[in-house]
Write an enzyme that holds these catalytic residues in place. Structure first.
Site, PDB file in Angstrom:
ATOM      1  N   ASP A 111      65.734  21.285 -34.973  1.00 61.31           N
ATOM      2  CA  ASP A 111      66.221  21.614 -36.313  1.00 61.31           C
ATOM      3  C   ASP A 111      66.716  20.405 -37.080  1.00 61.31           C
ATOM      4  OD1 ASP A 111      68.459  21.153 -34.818  1.00 61.31           O
ATOM      5  OD2 ASP A 111      69.505  22.992 -35.319  1.00 61.31           O
ATOM      6  N   GLU A 157      75.827  18.626 -42.088  1.00 61.26           N
ATOM      7  CA  GLU A 157      75.018  19.177 -43.174  1.00 61.26           C
ATOM      8  C   GLU A 157      75.819  20.127 -44.061  1.00 61.26           C
ATOM      9  OE1 GLU A 157      70.870  19.443 -40.668  1.00 61.26           O
ATOM     10  OE2 GLU A 157      72.407  20.948 -40.318  1.00 61.26           O
TER      11      GLU A 157
HETATM   12  P1  NAD Z   1      74.099  23.699 -26.344  1.00 61.04           P
HETATM   13  O1  NAD Z   1      74.274  22.221 -26.256  1.00 61.04           O
HETATM   14  O2  NAD Z   1      75.273  24.589 -26.107  1.00 61.04           O
HETATM   15  O3  NAD Z   1      72.956  24.168 -25.320  1.00 61.04           O
HETATM   16  C1  NAD Z   1      71.710  23.523 -25.222  1.00 61.04           C
HETATM   17  C2  NAD Z   1      71.172  23.699 -23.816  1.00 61.04           C
HETATM   18  O4  NAD Z   1      69.847  23.129 -23.765  1.00 61.04           O
HETATM   19  C3  NAD Z   1      72.003  22.975 -22.733  1.00 61.04           C
HETATM   20  O5  NAD Z   1      72.429  23.889 -21.746  1.00 61.04           O
HETATM   21  C4  NAD Z   1      71.024  21.919 -22.175  1.00 61.04           C
HETATM   22  O6  NAD Z   1      71.204  21.679 -20.794  1.00 61.04           O
HETATM   23  C5  NAD Z   1      69.683  22.577 -22.472  1.00 61.04           C
HETATM   24  N1  NAD Z   1      68.541  21.670 -22.489  1.00 61.04           N
HETATM   25  C6  NAD Z   1      68.460  20.436 -23.060  1.00 61.04           C
HETATM   26  N2  NAD Z   1      67.232  19.913 -22.835  1.00 61.04           N
HETATM   27  C7  NAD Z   1      66.538  20.849 -22.133  1.00 61.04           C
HETATM   28  C8  NAD Z   1      65.222  20.902 -21.609  1.00 61.04           C
HETATM   29  N3  NAD Z   1      64.369  19.875 -21.757  1.00 61.04           N
HETATM   30  N4  NAD Z   1      64.814  22.010 -20.946  1.00 61.04           N
HETATM   31  C9  NAD Z   1      65.670  23.055 -20.759  1.00 61.04           C
HETATM   32  N5  NAD Z   1      66.951  23.057 -21.231  1.00 61.04           N
HETATM   33  C10 NAD Z   1      67.370  21.977 -21.917  1.00 61.04           C
HETATM   34  O7  NAD Z   1      73.469  23.985 -27.788  1.00 61.04           O
HETATM   35  P2  NAD Z   1      73.417  25.385 -28.575  1.00 61.04           P
HETATM   36  O8  NAD Z   1      74.596  25.537 -29.459  1.00 61.04           O
HETATM   37  O9  NAD Z   1      73.024  26.469 -27.635  1.00 61.04           O
HETATM   38  O10 NAD Z   1      72.185  25.077 -29.542  1.00 61.04           O
HETATM   39  C11 NAD Z   1      70.882  24.955 -29.013  1.00 61.04           C
HETATM   40  C12 NAD Z   1      69.994  24.325 -30.062  1.00 61.04           C
HETATM   41  O11 NAD Z   1      69.821  25.245 -31.138  1.00 61.04           O
HETATM   42  C13 NAD Z   1      70.586  23.052 -30.681  1.00 61.04           C
HETATM   43  O12 NAD Z   1      69.556  22.103 -30.791  1.00 61.04           O
HETATM   44  C14 NAD Z   1      71.069  23.487 -32.038  1.00 61.04           C
HETATM   45  O13 NAD Z   1      71.051  22.430 -32.975  1.00 61.04           O
HETATM   46  C15 NAD Z   1      70.065  24.569 -32.375  1.00 61.04           C
HETATM   47  N6  NAD Z   1      70.538  25.571 -33.310  1.00 61.04           N
HETATM   48  C16 NAD Z   1      69.636  26.024 -34.208  1.00 61.04           C
HETATM   49  C17 NAD Z   1      70.007  26.988 -35.126  1.00 61.04           C
HETATM   50  C18 NAD Z   1      68.998  27.516 -36.093  1.00 61.04           C
HETATM   51  O14 NAD Z   1      69.342  28.236 -37.015  1.00 61.04           O
HETATM   52  N7  NAD Z   1      67.736  27.240 -35.901  1.00 61.04           N
HETATM   53  C19 NAD Z   1      71.313  27.489 -35.136  1.00 61.04           C
HETATM   54  C20 NAD Z   1      72.210  27.033 -34.170  1.00 61.04           C
HETATM   55  C21 NAD Z   1      71.803  26.073 -33.258  1.00 61.04           C
END
Ligand code: NAD
Length: 353
Positions: A237, A66
């Site tokens: 997101d 993006e």
């Molecule tokens: P990451 O991959 O490092 O961590 C995600 C975690 O979620 C993993 O440890 C995984 O095991 C766990 N997980 C997956 N499915 C699950 C479930 N059903 N129940 C419990 N745990 C579960 O990712 P990250 O960098 O920590 O990002 C997390 C999320 O936040 C991503 O989807 C990312 O796109 C989003 N994000 C959003 C913003 C925003 O501004 N809103 C900013 C950054 C990241």
């Protein structure tokens, strides 16, 4: 006539991953996220003067890339960011990013920075700043569901900005929870590992979901969510990627950043186009009501908006002065005569010979 002096603007300050980490240790993580939250809040107060557009997304079956642009009329900024939930299994980050500020007057870049680390800081700062306006004032316990890259930053921002000191942690991968606990155990939190999401939310006044899975997931169902809580849902997101059962959205008051983007990417993609939401900037300026009473469920459907990245880069630029924590990139071609770009290239050949 003398040729114009070589422009200092030919060199663009660049903040590397190494230097952003040094800056965090110099300023302190809590102080940096609190300061960034204030910058974000300040920019949300002047929301109406920004250029706004939903981010430009290029989707594939495995993720999304993006571009997130905005401008306040004097400064322009953008971030490049990806989201690839399958990356973690391959030893890669789910989210990586870099970003840039430029002056509107000349179009010249004035800052280029890594933004993978900065995004974690700005996301946590935004979440906690929003919670400062919506969460119950007495909140001390937060459920943190999804213990990946974002999780510790969320925890520390919520302590610095909202006073959370007890965390109930859950991840489908227990190794992720062990990692988060190991990282946070010297930080003064009470930490409780939970086997299920249901267990994690028991007694929590704030629930943060930051899971990564490219599907309509149901991390929380309606029957799990009690009255009065604040939900900070940031993991859903992009289209086809959500975390909450839609019945929760019907019960909660939903607050968003920029509706045209959130309706496509956020939890509310599950709802009709006219589903009622409140823009969080209006709560911040006092134009809309935030929390009404202690039984209301408030839900921040956070997807991450360009203005937050702009604010984070603005904070970074203001705090780089005299730190020596940036390199000067030879990034802008700068011929002595601005119309003689060709001549500059030719002379370089002569110099190289
Ligand atoms: P990451 O991959 O490092 O961590 C995600 C975690 O979620 C993993 O440890 C995984 O095991 C766990 N997980 C997956 N499915 C699950 C479930 N059903 N129940 C419990 N745990 C579960 O990712 P990250 O960098 O920590 O990002 C997390 C999320 O936040 C991503 O989807 C990312 O796109 C989003 N994000 C959003 C913003 C925003 O501004 N809103 C900013 C950054 C990241």
């Amino acid at each position: 006539m003398l040729p114009p002096a070589p422009s200092r603007r030919a060199f663009v300050p660049f903040v590397s991953v190494t230097n952003i980490m040094s800056l965090i240790h110099r300023i302190g993580l809590e102080e940096m996220m609190s300061g960034m939250a204030d910058y974000i809040e300040e920019d949300f107060r002047r929301w109406e003067l920004f250029d706004k557009t939903p981010r430009v997304a290029s989707h594939s079956e495995v993720g999304v890339i993006e571009l997130m642009p905005t401008s306040d009329g004097a400064v322009y900024g953008f971030k490049y960011v990806n989201g690839h939930p399958k990356n973690a299994a391959e030893g890669l980050q789910t989210v990586t990013a870099f970003g840039l500020l430029a002056e509107v007057d000349t179009g010249y870049p004035v800052l280029l920075s890594e933004m993978t680390v900065l995004t974690a800081l700005r996301t946590a700062a935004t979440s906690a700043m929003v919670a400062r306006h919506l969460a119950p004032g007495s909140a001390e316990t937060m459920a943190l569901i999804g213990n990946g890259a974002q999780s510790e930053f969320q925890a520390i921002a919520f302590r610095a900005i909202c006073g959370v000191n007890r965390l109930r942690l859950h991840d489908i991968d227990p190794a992720a929870t062990r990692k988060t606990i190991a990282n946070l155990e010297t930080q003064g939190f009470e930490l409780i590992a939970c086997a299920t999401a249901q267990e994690a939310i028991e007694g929590a006044q704030i629930i943060t979901t930051c899971t990564a899975d490219k599907q309509y997931a149901t991390i929380l169902t309606d029957n799990m969510v009690g009255a009065g809580v604040h939900i900070n849902a940031i993991g859903g997101d992009c289209p086809g990627k959500t975390e909450l059962h839609k019945d929760i959205l019907n019960r909660a008051d939903v607050f968003v950043e920029y509706p045209p983007q959130t309706r496509v990417e956020g939890e509310i993609q599950q709802m009709p186009d006219d589903f009622a939401v409140t823009e969080i900037w209006q709560v911040i300026t006092g134009a809309a009501q935030g929390r009404r009473d202690d039984r209301q469920i408030t839900l921040f459907d956070g997807v991450g908006f360009a203005i937050e990245d702009f604010s984070a880069l603005r904070y970074l630029r203001d705090h780089l002065t005299d730190t020596g924590l940036c390199a000067q990139l030879d990034m802008i071609a700068d011929p002595d005569d601005p119309r003689d770009l060709f001549g500059m290239v030719q002379r370089a050949h002569g110099a190289a010979a």
